[in-house]
Design an enzyme around this catalytic site. Structure first.
Site, PDB file in Angstrom:
ATOM      1  N   HIS A 266       0.854  -1.160  -0.135  1.00 45.62           N
ATOM      2  CA  HIS A 266      -0.156  -0.023   0.045  1.00 45.62           C
ATOM      3  C   HIS A 266       0.784   1.394   0.132  1.00 45.62           C
ATOM      4  O   HIS A 266       1.727   1.683   0.974  1.00 45.62           O
ATOM      5  CB  HIS A 266      -0.840   0.069   1.156  1.00 45.62           C
ATOM      6  CG  HIS A 266      -1.739   1.012   1.207  1.00 45.62           C
ATOM      7  ND1 HIS A 266      -1.636   2.185   2.415  1.00 45.62           N
ATOM      8  CD2 HIS A 266      -2.903   1.412   0.686  1.00 45.62           C
ATOM      9  CE1 HIS A 266      -2.629   2.861   2.214  1.00 45.62           C
ATOM     10  NE2 HIS A 266      -3.439   2.550   0.955  1.00 45.62           N
TER      11      HIS A 266
ATOM     12  N   HIS B  46      -1.660  10.133  -3.403  1.00 45.58           N
ATOM     13  CA  HIS B  46      -2.752   9.943  -2.519  1.00 45.58           C
ATOM     14  C   HIS B  46      -3.814  11.005  -2.611  1.00 45.58           C
ATOM     15  O   HIS B  46      -4.976  10.884  -2.822  1.00 45.58           O
ATOM     16  CB  HIS B  46      -2.416   9.143  -1.134  1.00 45.58           C
ATOM     17  CG  HIS B  46      -3.611   9.028  -0.582  1.00 45.58           C
ATOM     18  ND1 HIS B  46      -4.428   9.735   0.441  1.00 45.58           N
ATOM     19  CD2 HIS B  46      -4.634   7.929  -0.441  1.00 45.58           C
ATOM     20  CE1 HIS B  46      -5.441   9.217   0.950  1.00 45.58           C
ATOM     21  NE2 HIS B  46      -5.629   8.009   0.626  1.00 45.58           N
TER      22      HIS B  46
END
Length: 274
Positions: free
Chosen positions: A10, A53
């Site tokens: 991740h 992100h």
């Protein structure tokens, strides 16, 4: 095909290095042997796909700026590593300072035809993102029938609309639907079966996951890859409950929890040696 004990790094090894930087990806891919590199994509003012992100640069660059209003040249001036050294002094490395935001093209150039999980972030903010993403992946030979069949290039999103767009562009593309708490529980089996016609996996929050929900998803036909699985106790609980893999900031921990010698990447390595 990666369908069990799948370790999805991740934002790279983001528990140990600045997220979505080459320092983070290098660690998760070369050192920890994660099955997938996970990328969040945004699009700049001049139409470049970058890896980030947030929709703004403030959290990781420490400066104001909205990505859709910035050019790639402006984005490339930012240091997105120093914040990590300041926030996590026990993990700091001098070379983290000065890390920059990579483009999708740069990531592919560095790592080649590895396994990718790519999330379309805020696709409603970026008209044409899906088309641009598919164009880049296709140009780099990451949409071959072999890769699609093997789930080696996967697109994920919280936006079902974005996944539908990708499916229409590349009918064979492996897709994962990310969901926030309670979303899967509140969906009917009929609705989930319709989605399963083109979405092969779901990514629920670990806060929303237990064995009955995993078994329900498996019964419909989905693989289950929750996010973000970081703590050993949660890993043990959800592995015992039957997850097929997970997104994690700590690929090394999850690999250990799955039992390294039984994970698919080690099976492939053993076969190649034999």
């Amino acid at each position: 095909m990666l369908t069990k004990n799948v370790v999805i790094a991740h934002r790279g090894a983001s528990g140990y290095a600045p997220e979505h930087t080459f320092s983070s990806y290098d660690m998760s891919h070369f050192d920890m042997k994660a099955d997938y590199i996970e990328l969040d994509v945004q699009m700049t003012l001049d139409g470049e796909i970058i890896i980030m992100h947030d929709e703004t640069v403030e959290r990781t660059a420490g400066l104001p700026g909205i990505i859709k209003e910035m050019t790639l040249e402006q984005i490339k001036q930012l240091d997105v590593g120093s914040w990590y050294n300041e926030k996590f002094p026990e993990l700091q490395q001098d070379f983290y300072a000065g890390q920059t935001i990579p483009t999708l093209e740069e990531v592919i150039s560095r790592y080649g035809a590895v396994n990718y999980y790519i999330e379309t972030k805020a696709p409603e903010v970026y008209p044409g993102m899906e088309e641009r993403l598919v164009e880049i992946l296709d140009r780099h030979q990451l949409l071959t029938p072999e890769r699609l069949t093997g789930n080696q290039t996967v697109i994920q999103s919280f936006s079902l609309e974005s996944l539908i767009k990708v499916h229409n562009l590349v009918p064979g593309m492996p897709l994962l639907l990310l969901t926030k708490k309670e979303v899967l529980r509140n969906m009917t089996d009929d609705d989930l079966k319709q989605i399963n016609h083109f979405v092969y996996a779901v990514g629920p929050s670990i806060k929303d996951l237990d064995q009955p929900l995993i078994e329900r998803m498996h019964g419909i036909g989905f693989l289950v890859f929750p996010y973000t699985l970081n703590q050993p106790d949660d890993m043990t609980r959800l592995i015992d409950a039957g997850i097929d893999g997970a997104f994690t900031n700590y690929a090394d921990r999850l690999r250990t929890a799955f039992n390294a010698e039984n994970s698919e990447i080690f099976e492939e390595l053993n076969r190649s040696v034999d």
